[in-house]
Design a protein around this motif. Structure first.
Motif, short mmCIF file in Angstrom:
data_model
loop_
_atom_site.label_atom_id
_atom_site.label_comp_id
_atom_site.label_asym_id
_atom_site.label_seq_id
_atom_site.Cartn_x
_atom_site.Cartn_y
_atom_site.Cartn_z
N CYS A 1 4.22 14.21 6.22
CA CYS A 1 2.95 13.73 5.68
C CYS A 1 2.22 14.87 4.98
CB CYS A 1 2.07 13.17 6.81
SG CYS A 1 0.43 12.68 6.26
N HIS A 2 1.71 14.58 3.80
CA HIS A 2 0.96 15.57 3.06
C HIS A 2 -0.24 16.04 3.87
CE1 HIS A 2 -0.59 17.52 -0.56
NE2 HIS A 2 -1.77 17.06 -0.22
N TYR A 3 -0.75 15.16 4.70
CA TYR A 3 -1.91 15.50 5.53
C TYR A 3 -1.47 15.75 6.97
CZ TYR A 3 -4.25 13.45 1.51
OH TYR A 3 -4.68 13.16 0.24
N TRP B 1 1.25 10.59 -2.16
CA TRP B 1 2.09 11.79 -2.26
C TRP B 1 3.57 11.49 -2.21
CZ3 TRP B 1 -0.81 15.59 -3.88
CH2 TRP B 1 -2.19 15.49 -3.63
N ARG C 1 -2.73 1.99 -4.65
CA ARG C 1 -2.59 3.40 -4.32
C ARG C 1 -3.65 3.81 -3.30
NH1 ARG C 1 -3.23 8.84 -7.76
NH2 ARG C 1 -4.96 7.76 -8.73
N VAL C 2 -3.22 4.47 -2.25
CA VAL C 2 -4.14 5.04 -1.26
C VAL C 2 -3.76 6.51 -1.09
CG1 VAL C 2 -4.75 2.96 0.01
CG2 VAL C 2 -2.64 4.17 0.56
N PRO C 3 -4.71 7.37 -0.71
CA PRO C 3 -4.35 8.78 -0.59
C PRO C 3 -3.28 9.01 0.47
CG PRO C 3 -6.62 8.39 0.16
CD PRO C 3 -6.15 7.14 -0.50
N CYS C 4 -3.36 8.27 1.55
CA CYS C 4 -2.41 8.46 2.65
C CYS C 4 -2.25 7.11 3.31
CB CYS C 4 -2.99 9.46 3.66
SG CYS C 4 -1.97 9.66 5.14
N PHE D 1 0.87 -1.18 0.00
CA PHE D 1 0.00 0.00 0.00
C PHE D 1 0.90 1.23 0.00
CE2 PHE D 1 -2.71 -3.25 1.89
CZ PHE D 1 -3.90 -3.05 1.22
N CYS E 1 -2.51 6.43 6.18
CA CYS E 1 -3.51 6.26 7.24
C CYS E 1 -4.85 5.82 6.68
CB CYS E 1 -3.67 7.55 8.05
SG CYS E 1 -4.53 8.85 7.16
N ARG E 2 -4.98 5.73 5.37
CA ARG E 2 -6.20 5.21 4.77
C ARG E 2 -6.24 3.68 4.87
NH1 ARG E 2 -10.15 3.38 4.21
NH2 ARG E 2 -11.72 3.42 2.56
N VAL E 3 -5.10 3.08 5.15
CA VAL E 3 -5.03 1.62 5.14
C VAL E 3 -5.74 1.07 6.37
CG1 VAL E 3 -3.54 -0.39 5.10
CG2 VAL E 3 -2.90 1.66 3.84
#
Lengths: 129, 144, 664, 263
Positions: free
Chosen positions: B74-76, B17, B41-44, B13, B46-48
């Protein structure tokens, strides 16, 4: 130009120095306290080893002029460690049979009353095998 | 005679970014890593959801790796910190269940670290391969 | 069930070289939902896109899978194509079979096998895609520029010219930055102050521009179009609106032995000071670490001599909150410390100086009023040695210096050498160089003039050791062309110190969530195609904070950043990212787990009435996501214990389908 | 405090002063130097080549001896310090080298690089403290202008030695100041005196040494201190007209233990 790939690789291996990092700034030679004694200077050692042009170095007195003061190692901006290259070439030369640069017979003529043991020990380690 | 070498199945995963871009950079620089690694692909990172990882093992994955931005990058802002904490708990539980902790990993790979991405995947694939097939959590009903 | 079309791209031979594209499109044909599958040489070309559009019409497609390069490359392209064909753009999924397949695997069999699996995962995902419509958010029509050097000044002026309001935040008491400290500028040799100070005045007089000097940004919230910024205005103990900048306080202040930062400590200033004559704003500032009145309540001279009554010893730091639509970072650079390079004796002799110090020494407004003299004894130097690349181009394992080329040193050293020879022809000038790098308009001609017309001695080699001895600096160096070690008795040694990003950049980047490289330079969104934008939307880059730059480059980048900002501020509304979180209110139990992890504060709670099966109604507290604020990280989706929270575009079911497809 | 102590060949012979005053001063400062049993000569210079193992074993035996006693290893001769510290660093960072060494060491038990190596100067700074020394001074050296000569071996390669800033060191200057004297700072204090080249090319060594002494004198030095017997030899041999003494002798003088050792 003589290109001895085997010797080149061997010298690079035992020295642990990465000659390809050299950017030809000459700071090693600028900083070398034994520069004037040398036929080939530290930057030339690095360059000639990189090119595999090693025979001239093996036969040069310059090998025995390096003081191992490590100034070139500390001041090289690229982390090339020229002193280690010089040492590796010197070892390649003196490890051959009968290639010791000095012998015990040479010593009495050059010592005086104050000569510290350290001088003889260091010289023997540098010049002989 | 052809010897059928054991190939592990690895799910990676990657956050969009940093690590996904790092994987792209590895590609750009043609840095090879085993084809056993398949990227999602996950946005972040932490989406996993731990659920995804359990599902992967249930369906026969041999290793799961999560890659995110370096801590602080982190982008977020803070997503990867959540990942770090959640996965520490999850991996320890999986280890307890018999999924060796070498089969799970969290790694920080920035968008500039193509070489690190490839090296990480090579190393992870090697580690997982050395452990052999993972059967502990596999739902045999999923096997056709 | 979706009607999915699969389009496999060859990318010339980039993909087709390692992946059997025919086999991939054939294999994906039998996947559930797939009604059409094909392959083509360049899917992103006009012909390829037309092929997609035609197929959508012909086969009534509802979803598209493109097996091609990274979605970071062409996802946007294919989404536009889908939109043009009348599909919702978010009905497109990309299988990355180039960067993550054909380019990293050599064997055709393995490559093809993996490409098929990646394609299957994309098909599985697209089957669960739903049309998404992005939300809209308003744009605050004001820009913030952080840093008031030439980069920030130019950006602010250009934005203001377009009619938008701009605020400049500068941490020093005046704007002007490094350029204000320079003497002449290469290659035209016009005086820096002559071209900079009029611009500074323009900034001060422009009614669209506000200057927050002696201030810093302490907090940034929000997102593109709607940044919420806290600015800390440090107490300068002088009322800015009242101070006339007459300088009476500066003259009368009894504390006169404070090293003057503007002249890099080569002379002194008083505790209350105005950095230089053309400072903007031209108001005094009290240095709290030096002022006797502030330290122990004894003095008060400045207050007594101030006719305007501007001195206020009780002034406190002030925090200002302001909204901005766009933020420009222009934090600039500094020369690195010479502490780790003391083979050049910078810390052992006053006559070893950096190039920036040399600028001050030759500047008419500098500590020696423009007379080139030795800092130690005020004597005229007859032999000057310039050393290039001090701390630049160092390998990381050398443990000191920077790996990059600082870019500006070759040219300013040529300038220094030339000007010295021009003004003091009796001076011998040596420049030790590794390479002379002069790629720029009229740059090489300039360097050659220094050599040929002005007789500057360029020596290929490096200085190894500088030994101060008596009133001389013994310079030991190598001349690689002559294969000699040189020994020069110099009077002045000038070090071209590498430059590095300002120390304030790193904490700022964290506040902005803007990415940086390992050297703390800000990363651009794309090194070639988006050089003035940060990957973080709404954050733009101007000047040396992005990489070493000279003045012309900085100014052109500043203008480019301004035009990007203007383009953003000109919009009334921004369409957001539709891939945001949403909560299923039927499943939500209002526990607040999601709001606790949300980094943006995008989640709030509402009491909502629900009809129960028995026809009664019940009020429950449920989570509501503000789509304009949500950035779509998905932290909440994992935190949610009841499974109510999901992320559009990356739904639990979609990712699960991908996992299943891969693990089949 | 007890520490293991490696004196080295020259200290038992031509550089007896360096050794004797090291003992005397340490005693005053509450440090007991426990000389390593059966120590062997370090070899004088560190051979940098990766494949040199046998030449480094004597250092490793010393390191292991101190390690077994769980004591830091203190050296006083610059050369010994350089060789032992570089060898220890190689043991810590070069696993292939460490493997080979441990095969030779099989009889004595293995060694991984765990011993901490201190030069006597570092011991004064980090384990004793210059402020403590300052309090114990009985014969202040006030008014003396003393130049410290580091040479190359104490400081370089800095990545390994980590004693001080290799280009602008202060450890010896701080010692001089704590003894009440004025420290003369001069740039050539970290340049090589010529080292072992004085055996073959005395003139080359002489040239280097003269430049060093000249640089110290121009900056006002009345005396030079050093930690290395070979440096002392070279600096004296070149015809120095200011005294070159071991730093331990200066320390002993200030601590008031010089006379009774002479007696």
């Amino acid at each position: 130009m003589h290109n001895n790939k085997y010797l080149r690789d061997e010298i690079i291996r035992i020295s642990g120095a990465d000659v390809s990092k050299c950017m030809r700034c000459g700071k090693c030679s600028a900083t070398c306290p034994a520069y004037d004694e040398m036929e080939y200077h530290p930057h030339q050692f690095v360059n000639m080893v990189e090119c595999g042009d090693i025979e001239p170095l093996l036969n040069s007195e310059s090998l025995y002029k390096c003081l191992s003061c490590f100034a070139c190692i500390d001041r090289c901006p690229r982390g090339v460690q020229p002193a280690k290259v010089v040492e590796a070439v010197r070892l390649t030369a003196i490890r051959k049979q009968g290639a010791n640069h000095i012998t015990a017979d040479d010593i009495p003529a050059v010592v005086d009353a104050d000569t510290p043991q350290q001088l003889l020990v260091s010289a023997f380690r540098k010049y002989t095998k | 005679m052809q010897v059928n070498e054991y190939k592990p199945l690895i799910v990676a995963f990657c956050c969009n970014w940093c690590s996904y871009a790092g994987a792209d950079l590895a590609g750009n620089n043609r840095l090879a890593y085993p084809a056993d690694v398949k990227i999602i692909r996950v946005p972040c990172s932490c989406r996993v959801n731990p659920m995804f990882i359990l599902r992967a093992f249930q369906r026969g994955a041999d290793g799961v790796i999560i890659c995110g931005c370096h801590p602080g990058d982190c982008h977020y802002t803070s997503g990867n910190y959540y990942t770090r904490r959640r996965m520490a708990a999850l991996f320890s539980m999986l280890d307890y269940l018999g999924i060796e902790k070498e089969r799970t990993r969290v790694e920080w790979v920035s968008a500039a670290e193509g070489a690190k991405f490839a090296a990480t995947m090579n190393d992870f694939a090697k580690t997982v391969a050395s452990l052999g097939e993972n059967k502990r959590l596999e739902d045999l009903r999923c096997k056709k | 069930m979706q009607r999915v079309g699969v389009f496999v791209c060859w990318c010339g031979s980039n993909i087709a070289g390692t992946v059997d594209v025919e086999a991939v499109s054939e294999a994906l044909k039998s996947e559930p939902g797939v009604v059409f599958s094909t392959n083509y040489q360049y899917m992103c070309s006009q012909a390829g896109q037309d092929m997609i559009k035609d197929a959508v019409k012909e086969h009534n497609l509802t979803g598209i899978v493109v097996c091609s390069c990274s979605p970071r490359m062409h996802e946007a392209t294919f989404r536009k194509t889908a939109a043009a064909a009348g599909l919702n753009p978010y009905m497109v999924e990309i299988a990355n079979i180039r960067e993550q397949c054909s380019w990293v695997h050599k064997d055709v069999l393995t490559g093809t096998e993996k490409a098929i699996i990646l394609g299957k995962a994309a098909v599985a995902k697209v089957n669960l895609n739903t049309p998404l419509i992005p939300g809209e958010s308003p744009v605050t029509k004001r820009a913030l520029v952080i840093g008031g050097g030439i980069a920030g000044i130019q950006t602010a002026l250009d934005i203001a010219d377009a009619g938008f309001e701009v605020d400049i935040v500068e941490k020093k008491p005046t704007i002007g930055g490094k350029m204000a400290q320079l003497d002449k500028t290469f290659p035209t040799l016009d005086c820096a102050a002559c071209i900079l100070t009029p611009k500074m005045v323009d900034v001060a007089q422009n009614e669209k521009i506000r200057i927050f000097s002696y201030s810093e940004v302490t907090e940034v919230q929000g997102f593109v179009g709607n940044f919420d910024v806290t600015i800390k205005k440090n107490a300068r103990y002088v009322k800015e609106e009242i101070c006339t900048g007459c300088g009476a306080c500066v003259e009368k202040c009894p504390m006169k032995k404070i090293p003057n930062e503007f002249n890099l400590g080569m002379d002194n200033r008083s505790a209350i000071y105005i950095p230089f004559a053309q400072a903007v704003p031209k108001v005094a500032t009290i240095d709290p670490n030096a002022c006797n009145m502030l330290k122990n309540g004894k003095c008060g001279v400045c207050s007594k001599v101030c006719a305007a009554g501007a001195i206020d010893y009780t002034q406190k730091d002030e925090y200002i909150n302001e909204k901005y639509g766009a933020i420009v970072v222009a934090t600039g650079f500094n020369p690195i410390s010479m502490d780790k390079f003391d083979e050049f004796a910078y810390n052992q002799s006053k006559d070893v100086i950096t190039s920036l110090e040399f600028e001050r020494l030759t500047n008419a407004a500098g500590p020696s009023a423009g007379k080139l003299v030795r800092p130690s004894d005020g004597k005229h130097p007859h032999t000057i040695v310039f050393v290039q690349c001090v701390g630049s181009r160092c390998e990381s394992c050398a443990e000191k210096g920077k790996e990059y080329c600082s870019k500006i040193c070759c040219m300013y050293t040529a300038k220094h050498a030339m000007l010295t020879r021009d003004k003091y022809p009796d001076t011998e000038v040596y420049v030790f160089y590794i390479d002379v790098r002069t790629p720029g308009k009229n740059f090489d001609e300039f360097y050659r003039r220094a050599v040929e017309e002005y007789g500057v001695k360029y020596v290929k080699g490096m200085v190894g050791k500088v030994t101060p001895e008596g009133d001389k600096l013994k310079v030991q160096a190598s001349d690689l062309i002559a294969n000699k070690q040189l020994h020069i008795d110099a009077d002045l040694v000038v070090l071209a110190a590498a430059i590095e990003p300002d120390k304030s950049a790193r904490p700022l980047a964290t506040m902005l969530t803007a990415s940086m490289d390992t050297n703390d330079f800000f990363t651009e969104a794309h090194p070639k195609l988006r050089p003035v934008e940060s990957p973080t939307a709404g954050v733009f880059l101007s000047g040396a904070c992005q990489g070493p730059k000279d003045i012309p480059e900085t100014v052109s980048q500043a203008g480019a950043a301004a035009s990007k900002v203007i383009g953003l501020l000109a919009k009334d509304k921004l369409t957001g990212n539709p891939c945001v979180a949403n909560s299923n209110e039927l499943m939500c139990n209002g526990c607040s787990s999601c709001a606790n992890v949300c980094p943006y504060g995008a989640i709030s709670y509402e009491d909502k009435e629900f009809r129960m099966p028995d026809r009664t109604t019940k009020v429950r507290r449920v989570a509501v996501v503000n789509p304009a604020v949500c950035q779509g990280c998905g932290a909440c989706t994992v935190a949610c214990p009841s499974g109510a929270m999901d992320l559009k575009g990356f739904a639990n079911s979609q990712i699960m389908a991908e996992v299943d497809a891969i693990c089949k | 405090m007890k520490v293991s102590y490696f004196p080295g060949c020259t200290l038992k012979n031509k550089a007896k002063d360096l050794d004797m005053y090291a003992y005397k001063s340490a005693e005053v400062l509450g440090v007991t130097l426990e000389e390593i049993e059966n120590w062997q000569c370090c070899g004088g210079v560190f051979t940098t080549a990766n494949d040199e193992v046998a030449t480094k074993l004597s250092s490793i035996r010393a390191l292991k001896y101190a390690g077994d006693k769980e004591q830091p290893l203190v050296t006083v001769c610059s050369a010994c310090h350089n060789v032992i510290k570089q060898t220890n660093h190689a043991m810590q960072t070069n696993s292939a080298f460490a493997d080979k060494v441990n095969r030779y060491m099989a009889a004595d038990g293995s060694y991984k690089g765990e011993t901490e190596v201190y030069h006597y100067l570092e011991m004064l700074r980090d384990l004793v403290g210059f402020d403590v020394i300052k309090e114990k001074v009985v014969n202040t050296l006030k008014g003396k202008k003393i130049a410290a000569y580091y040479g190359c071996l104490l400081l370089r390669p800095n990545k390994v030695m980590r004693m001080d800033d290799p280009e602008n060191p202060t450890i010896m200057e701080d010692l001089i100041k704590s003894l009440g004297a004025d420290a003369v700072v001069y740039a050539k204090r970290n340049e090589c005196c010529g080292g072992y080249i004085s055996l073959e090319s005395p003139d080359a060594a002489k040239k280097n040494s003269i430049a060093i002494i000249e640089n110290a004198k121009v900056n006002g030095a009345q005396m030079i201190i050093t930690a290395c017997p070979l440096c002392k030899y070279n600096l004296e041999k070149c015809g120095a007209d200011i005294p070159v003494v071991y730093f331990t002798e200066l320390l002993a003088e200030a601590l008031g233990v010089k006379e009774d050792t002479n007696a």
